[in-house]
Design a protein around this motif. Structure first.
Motif: not given
Length: 323
Positions: A166-181
């Protein structure tokens, strides 16, 4: 072709580029890899033939030391696929800020959803950040109706199963951190999408209507804008190919000059899927962080926050982006 290779700062940057020609009949050997200075500009020449396609690669490392099993160190790889015509002059712009999210191939087939998310893609036309494993940690959370359906810290090739047809409402959350030289930019990000999805008919697949907002701006080859100056940031609302089209009804931006501790709303001039803002940079050197939100009339929403999208220099930068 006129090529520019921007620097994003960082403690140590090793840039390696290579090129793969191919035709409908066969793949051809790689041209030897070339170390490339950051920042730099070059004039490059490529063979032209009917049906000949060039795949250009830029790999960015913080070190050239391989692992104990001879594996490559963590790095980012960006690809650009091009075709050329004789007698024409082309341009390509690599690794330039502002950095921000890009979503590729978000699809649903049956009850399986998958997408390729790049949180810190550089500004460049026709480029695709294929891999991004330079010190990135992430958390992916999918929810519906206030209930968490899926949570993972896996790679950014995201895939999961949703409940029911069935049709539904979704929430997608992506959290990132980065340490690159190799980069001083894109240290943290948060992206939250709101969208509605139902199971496609039969064995067909459908594109998920995930909005993203790409940014730009006249930064130099050090990914730097001038402090104490007015700076225009163009905005473009994008949606995946094949996703249902709906008019953009809201586009908003906030800016931070202290790595996200405080934010200031800025007026956005909006025309359809594009917009722009004028930022008044402080006089001190530092970084600019951007929080952008958008919504369309179908109810699809996005809020994307990137800490350190580009740099500020206390004086006009010495490296020009003009030929």
């Amino acid at each position: 072709m006129h090529a520019t290779y921007a620097s994003q700062g960082g403690k140590r940057a090793v840039a390696v580029r290579s090129d793969l020609p191919s035709s409908k009949a066969e793949l051809m050997p790689f041209i030897p890899t070339l170390r490339t200075a950051l920042p730099s500009r070059s004039t490059e020449y490529y063979s032209v033939a009917p049906g000949l396609t060039w795949s250009h690669y830029l790999d960015l490392f913080g070190t050239t030391d391989t692992g104990p099993d001879s594996t490559l160190p963590e790095h980012d790889e960006t690809t650009a696929v091009r075709r050329y015509q004789a007698g024409h002059t082309y341009g390509i712009d690599w690794n330039r800020a502002p950095v921000g999210p890009a979503v590729h191939s978000p699809v649903r087939k049956g009850n399986h959803v998958s997408l390729d998310l790049v949180p810190y893609a550089a500004t460049g036309t026709g480029q695709h950040l294929d891999s991004s494993d330079s010190g990135v940690t992430r958390e992916v959370v999918l929810s519906s109706g206030g209930r968490v359906i899926h949570r993972t810290g896996d790679l950014l090739d995201i895939g999961f199963t949703v409940p029911g047809a069935a049709e539904r409402r979704y929430t997608l959350t992506v959290r990132t951190t980065r340490t690159a030289d190799w980069t001083a930019l894109g240290t943290r990000s948060t992206m939250t999408w709101g969208f509605t999805s139902a199971r496609p008919r039969g064995s067909t697949s459908s594109a998920l209507p995930l909005l993203t907002v790409r940014t730009g701006g006249d930064v130099d080859l050090n990914s730097t804008a001038s402090a104490g100056r007015t700076f225009r940031v163009p905005l473009t609302v994008q949606r995946p190919a094949g996703a249902e089209r709906s008019a953009v009804k809201r586009l908003a931006l906030q800016v931070s000059y202290d790595d996200g501790r405080t934010w200031k709303a800025v007026h956005v001039t909006c025309h359809g899927t594009t917009g722009s803002v004028l930022l008044h940079h402080p006089r001190r050197a530092g970084y600019v962080s951007l929080r952008i939100s958008a919504a369309d009339k179908a109810g699809n929403t996005v809020t994307q926050t990137v800490i350190r999208a580009y740099r500020l220099a206390a004086a006009p930068a010495a490296v020009s982006n003009r030929w």
